[in-house]
Design a protein around this motif. Structure first.
Motif, PDB file in Angstrom:
ATOM      1  N   LYS A  49       0.836  -1.201   0.000  1.00 16.96           N
ATOM      2  CA  LYS A  49       0.000   0.000   0.000  1.00 16.96           C
ATOM      3  C   LYS A  49       0.873   1.254   0.000  1.00 16.96           C
ATOM      4  CE  LYS A  49      -3.870  -2.248   0.488  1.00 16.96           C
ATOM      5  NZ  LYS A  49      -4.663  -2.464  -0.679  1.00 16.96           N
ATOM      6  N   ALA A  50       0.445   2.256  -0.764  1.00 16.82           N
ATOM      7  CA  ALA A  50       1.160   3.532  -0.792  1.00 16.82           C
ATOM      8  C   ALA A  50       1.256   4.114   0.611  1.00 16.82           C
ATOM      9  CB  ALA A  50       0.457   4.509  -1.731  1.00 16.82           C
ATOM     10  N   SER A  51       0.197   3.975   1.381  1.00 19.56           N
ATOM     11  CA  SER A  51       0.198   4.524   2.741  1.00 19.56           C
ATOM     12  C   SER A  51       1.264   3.856   3.603  1.00 19.56           C
ATOM     13  CB  SER A  51      -1.178   4.367   3.383  1.00 19.56           C
ATOM     14  OG  SER A  51      -1.560   3.007   3.419  1.00 19.56           O
ATOM     15  N   ASP A  52       1.517   2.564   3.383  1.00 19.77           N
ATOM     16  CA  ASP A  52       2.566   1.881   4.149  1.00 19.77           C
ATOM     17  C   ASP A  52       3.944   2.416   3.792  1.00 19.77           C
ATOM     18  OD1 ASP A  52       0.630   0.331   5.354  1.00 19.77           O
ATOM     19  OD2 ASP A  52       0.922  -1.364   3.988  1.00 19.77           O
ATOM     20  N   VAL A  53       4.171   2.641   2.509  1.00 18.21           N
ATOM     21  CA  VAL A  53       5.463   3.177   2.057  1.00 18.21           C
ATOM     22  C   VAL A  53       5.669   4.572   2.631  1.00 18.21           C
ATOM     23  CG1 VAL A  53       6.812   3.899   0.047  1.00 18.21           C
ATOM     24  CG2 VAL A  53       5.444   1.810  -0.055  1.00 18.21           C
ATOM     25  N   LEU A  54       4.625   5.399   2.593  1.00 18.53           N
ATOM     26  CA  LEU A  54       4.739   6.768   3.079  1.00 18.53           C
ATOM     27  C   LEU A  54       4.784   6.820   4.597  1.00 18.53           C
ATOM     28  CD1 LEU A  54       2.348   8.442   0.533  1.00 18.53           C
ATOM     29  CD2 LEU A  54       4.851   8.536   0.562  1.00 18.53           C
ATOM     30  N   LEU A  55       4.120   5.895   5.289  1.00 21.09           N
ATOM     31  CA  LEU A  55       4.137   5.863   6.746  1.00 21.09           C
ATOM     32  C   LEU A  55       5.535   5.566   7.253  1.00 21.09           C
ATOM     33  CD1 LEU A  55       2.473   6.035   9.338  1.00 21.09           C
ATOM     34  CD2 LEU A  55       2.076   3.581   9.144  1.00 21.09           C
ATOM     35  N   VAL A  56       6.227   4.625   6.617  1.00 20.27           N
ATOM     36  CA  VAL A  56       7.608   4.313   6.995  1.00 20.27           C
ATOM     37  C   VAL A  56       8.465   5.551   6.810  1.00 20.27           C
ATOM     38  CG1 VAL A  56       9.655   2.996   6.339  1.00 20.27           C
ATOM     39  CG2 VAL A  56       7.451   1.853   6.563  1.00 20.27           C
ATOM     40  N   GLN A  57       8.247   6.264   5.720  1.00 21.53           N
ATOM     41  CA  GLN A  57       9.033   7.464   5.429  1.00 21.53           C
ATOM     42  C   GLN A  57       8.840   8.510   6.524  1.00 21.53           C
ATOM     43  OE1 GLN A  57       8.440   8.973   1.489  1.00 21.53           O
ATOM     44  NE2 GLN A  57       9.144  10.991   2.021  1.00 21.53           N
ATOM     45  N   ARG A  58       7.641   8.660   7.053  1.00 19.56           N
ATOM     46  CA  ARG A  58       7.371   9.666   8.084  1.00 19.56           C
ATOM     47  C   ARG A  58       8.125   9.371   9.368  1.00 19.56           C
ATOM     48  NH1 ARG A  58       1.171   9.870   8.623  1.00 19.56           N
ATOM     49  NH2 ARG A  58       1.890  10.007  10.759  1.00 19.56           N
ATOM     50  N   HIS A  59       8.467   8.102   9.593  1.00 22.51           N
ATOM     51  CA  HIS A  59       9.169   7.729  10.818  1.00 22.51           C
ATOM     52  C   HIS A  59      10.695   7.844  10.704  1.00 22.51           C
ATOM     53  CE1 HIS A  59       5.238   5.984  11.776  1.00 22.51           C
ATOM     54  NE2 HIS A  59       5.601   6.213  13.022  1.00 22.51           N
ATOM     55  N   LEU A  60      11.201   8.190   9.530  1.00 21.53           N
ATOM     56  CA  LEU A  60      12.648   8.329   9.370  1.00 21.53           C
ATOM     57  C   LEU A  60      13.107   9.669   9.933  1.00 21.53           C
ATOM     58  CD1 LEU A  60      13.225   7.030   5.732  1.00 21.53           C
ATOM     59  CD2 LEU A  60      13.769   5.853   7.851  1.00 21.53           C
ATOM     60  N   PRO A  61      14.069   9.676  10.844  1.00 19.00           N
ATOM     61  CA  PRO A  61      14.618  10.944  11.317  1.00 19.00           C
ATOM     62  C   PRO A  61      15.349  11.664  10.177  1.00 19.00           C
ATOM     63  CG  PRO A  61      15.294   9.113  12.742  1.00 19.00           C
ATOM     64  CD  PRO A  61      14.643   8.531  11.518  1.00 19.00           C
ATOM     65  N   ALA A  62      15.349  12.966  10.205  1.00 15.49           N
ATOM     66  CA  ALA A  62      16.025  13.750   9.170  1.00 15.49           C
ATOM     67  C   ALA A  62      17.501  13.386   9.118  1.00 15.49           C
ATOM     68  CB  ALA A  62      15.856  15.236   9.461  1.00 15.49           C
ATOM     69  N   ASN A  63      18.011  13.171   7.924  1.00 16.59           N
ATOM     70  CA  ASN A  63      19.421  12.865   7.676  1.00 16.59           C
ATOM     71  C   ASN A  63      19.894  11.567   8.325  1.00 16.59           C
ATOM     72  OD1 ASN A  63      19.745  15.258   6.195  1.00 16.59           O
ATOM     73  ND2 ASN A  63      20.015  16.399   8.097  1.00 16.59           N
ATOM     74  N   ASP A  64      18.983  10.668   8.660  1.00 16.76           N
ATOM     75  CA  ASP A  64      19.354   9.388   9.249  1.00 16.76           C
ATOM     76  C   ASP A  64      18.851   8.279   8.337  1.00 16.76           C
ATOM     77  OD1 ASP A  64      19.908   7.151  10.712  1.00 16.76           O
ATOM     78  OD2 ASP A  64      18.837   7.792  12.506  1.00 16.76           O
ATOM     79  N   PRO A  65      19.748   7.531   7.694  1.00 15.43           N
ATOM     80  CA  PRO A  65      19.319   6.521   6.727  1.00 15.43           C
ATOM     81  C   PRO A  65      18.761   5.252   7.354  1.00 15.43           C
ATOM     82  CG  PRO A  65      21.683   6.470   6.951  1.00 15.43           C
ATOM     83  CD  PRO A  65      21.184   7.627   7.793  1.00 15.43           C
ATOM     84  N   THR A  66      18.843   5.116   8.682  1.00 12.37           N
ATOM     85  CA  THR A  66      18.340   3.895   9.313  1.00 12.37           C
ATOM     86  C   THR A  66      16.942   4.121   9.863  1.00 12.37           C
ATOM     87  OG1 THR A  66      19.375   4.501  11.406  1.00 12.37           O
ATOM     88  CG2 THR A  66      20.640   3.086   9.934  1.00 12.37           C
ATOM     89  N   PRO A  67      16.071   3.108   9.784  1.00  9.90           N
ATOM     90  CA  PRO A  67      14.710   3.287  10.300  1.00  9.90           C
ATOM     91  C   PRO A  67      14.705   3.349  11.822  1.00  9.90           C
ATOM     92  CG  PRO A  67      15.058   1.029   9.538  1.00  9.90           C
ATOM     93  CD  PRO A  67      16.297   1.806   9.197  1.00  9.90           C
ATOM     94  N   SER A  68      13.721   4.046  12.346  1.00 13.42           N
ATOM     95  CA  SER A  68      13.599   4.129  13.797  1.00 13.42           C
ATOM     96  C   SER A  68      13.016   2.830  14.325  1.00 13.42           C
ATOM     97  CB  SER A  68      12.670   5.299  14.164  1.00 13.42           C
ATOM     98  OG  SER A  68      11.360   5.015  13.729  1.00 13.42           O
TER      99      SER A  68
END
Length: 72
Positions: A49-68
């Protein structure tokens, strides 16, 4: 793992991206545009789902390539 790589390569070919780029999107290590997220949803026939892809993106800290921890 090989199956993911083959699927990532197919999706990368469809999106005009590299396989590593698609892998990073799948793992939540990098975000993508809303347009590309909807394209991923269409190409996967709704399995991703597009929402799943975008939801993961919202949880990424700025300038941090690793997921929270929340996104994992």
């Amino acid at each position: 793992m090989r199956t993911n790589k083959l699927r990532d390569q197919w999706l990368a070919d469809q999106l005009g991206l590299s396989q590593p780029q698609v892998c990073r999107i799948r793992r939540g290590q990098t975000g993508t545009s809303p347009e590309r997220a909807f394209q991923i949803e269409r190409l996967t026939k709704g399995k991703v789902k597009a929402s799943d892809v975008l939801l993961v993106q919202r949880h990424l800290p700025a300038n941090d390539p690793t997921p929270s921890a929340e996104a994992a």
